[in-house]
Design an enzyme around this catalytic site. Sequence first.
Site, mmCIF file in Angstrom:
data_model
loop_
_atom_site.group_PDB
_atom_site.id
_atom_site.type_symbol
_atom_site.label_atom_id
_atom_site.label_comp_id
_atom_site.label_asym_id
_atom_site.label_seq_id
_atom_site.Cartn_x
_atom_site.Cartn_y
_atom_site.Cartn_z
ATOM 1 C CG HIS A 118 33.628 -14.196 30.751
ATOM 2 N ND1 HIS A 118 32.462 -13.609 30.333
ATOM 3 C CD2 HIS A 118 33.443 -14.481 32.054
ATOM 4 C CE1 HIS A 118 31.596 -13.565 31.333
ATOM 5 N NE2 HIS A 118 32.175 -14.078 32.399
ATOM 6 N NE ARG A 159 27.674 -11.180 32.939
ATOM 7 C CZ ARG A 159 28.217 -12.138 33.680
ATOM 8 N NH1 ARG A 159 29.481 -12.047 34.082
ATOM 9 N NH2 ARG A 159 27.498 -13.193 34.041
ATOM 10 C CD GLU A 197 32.779 -11.560 27.600
ATOM 11 O OE1 GLU A 197 32.369 -12.632 28.056
ATOM 12 O OE2 GLU A 197 33.017 -10.550 28.292
HETATM 13 C C1 8YV Z 1 30.560 -17.417 33.420
HETATM 14 C C2 8YV Z 1 30.376 -15.673 34.966
HETATM 15 O O1 8YV Z 1 29.199 -17.492 33.705
HETATM 16 O O2 8YV Z 1 29.320 -16.835 36.696
HETATM 17 C C3 8YV Z 1 29.320 -15.802 35.994
HETATM 18 O O3 8YV Z 1 28.510 -14.856 36.081
HETATM 19 O O4 8YV Z 1 30.512 -14.661 34.349
HETATM 20 C C4 8YV Z 1 31.214 -16.816 34.631
HETATM 21 O O5 8YV Z 1 31.308 -17.757 35.672
HETATM 22 C C5 8YV Z 1 31.104 -18.756 33.153
HETATM 23 O O6 8YV Z 1 32.196 -18.477 32.387
HETATM 24 C C6 8YV Z 1 30.080 -19.637 32.452
HETATM 25 O O7 8YV Z 1 29.696 -19.046 31.260
#
Ligand code: 8YV
Length: 320
Positions: A280, A232, A261
């Site tokens: 991301h 993150r 982001e």
């Molecule tokens: C995003 C992610 O969630 O799973 C996670 O924690 O950061 C990614 O898989 C995915 O881009 C859906 O928003």
Amino acid sequence: MSKYKVVLTGTTWPEAYEKLLEQCEVKVWEGPGPLPRDQLLDWLADAEGLFNVGHVKVDEELLDAAPNLRVIAQSSVGYDNIDVEACTRKGVPFGNTPGVLVEATADLTFGLLLSAARRIHEGWELVKAGQWRTVYGTDLYGKTLGVVGLGDIGSAVARRAKACGMNIIYHNRTRRPNDEQEGATYVSFDELLTTSDCIVCLVPLSNHSRGMFSKEQFNKMKPTAYFVNASRGPVVDTQALYDALQQNKIAYAALDVTDPEPIPADHPLLSLSNILITPHIGSATYETRNSMANLAAENLLAGLSGKPLPTCVNQSVNYK
Ligand code: 8YV
């Protein structure tokens, strides 16, 4: 039998959506842009389930606006946007989607490291600009990879790195029981920072990990170090990273997550030559995102029918 009332904060994959429609009456936000908070709270007034496609903040305010809510499902493994303690207190089980995205996210994470080390993306830009010339990078073979957050995804990245002849060290808040069998050596955070040639950050965002990579940490890294963040954005102090790159305190950074982001096109980080950023996309393959959506739908439908969620984060919750 009447259908369950469910809110989707965004569109999801067809297979999962069809599963939901079999048992649910849905309100789905189709944009443009993110679902406005007041619209979400209005929709939740009579909702029994919330299918969180984006990372919509789930807090006391939202839970209080949804008195009939019986389950929240999110298509992601990370859930720093969810007040899990509040969900538990309110008797709302929350399901995320671990496991199904491990290999895809590990591919992207290691791909970022490999592209940065060998300047793959720079080579492509030169060719497109009509400049056919050598771009020098660095070997991964024989180098030390330091994984911060050796969980399922971190282990999958380590597996890839070992196949490329890298030595693996790692740091977690608690040592993994089978780390030696995985060929990963547990070290202190400081030792990882000072001895790694490449550092990959895969820790969940929490009060403990927020800002854990700041000026002090970048100053401890080798000036030849490659830094990858696929966890993150807020785990990294963005200004400290910019300064470290700009002053060549570290060699290169490759990020799949940023803070802020999305990162604006005029952000100073994007003016640097020793950085690579992707939007991301760690889990963004057709197969994996479809699997994530299906698992989230299974979590939602289980919660609506009062059954245990396949992947429940707050398993101690007493259902309403
Ligand atoms: C995003 C992610 O969630 O799973 C996670 O924690 O950061 C990614 O898989 C995915 O881009 C859906 O928003």
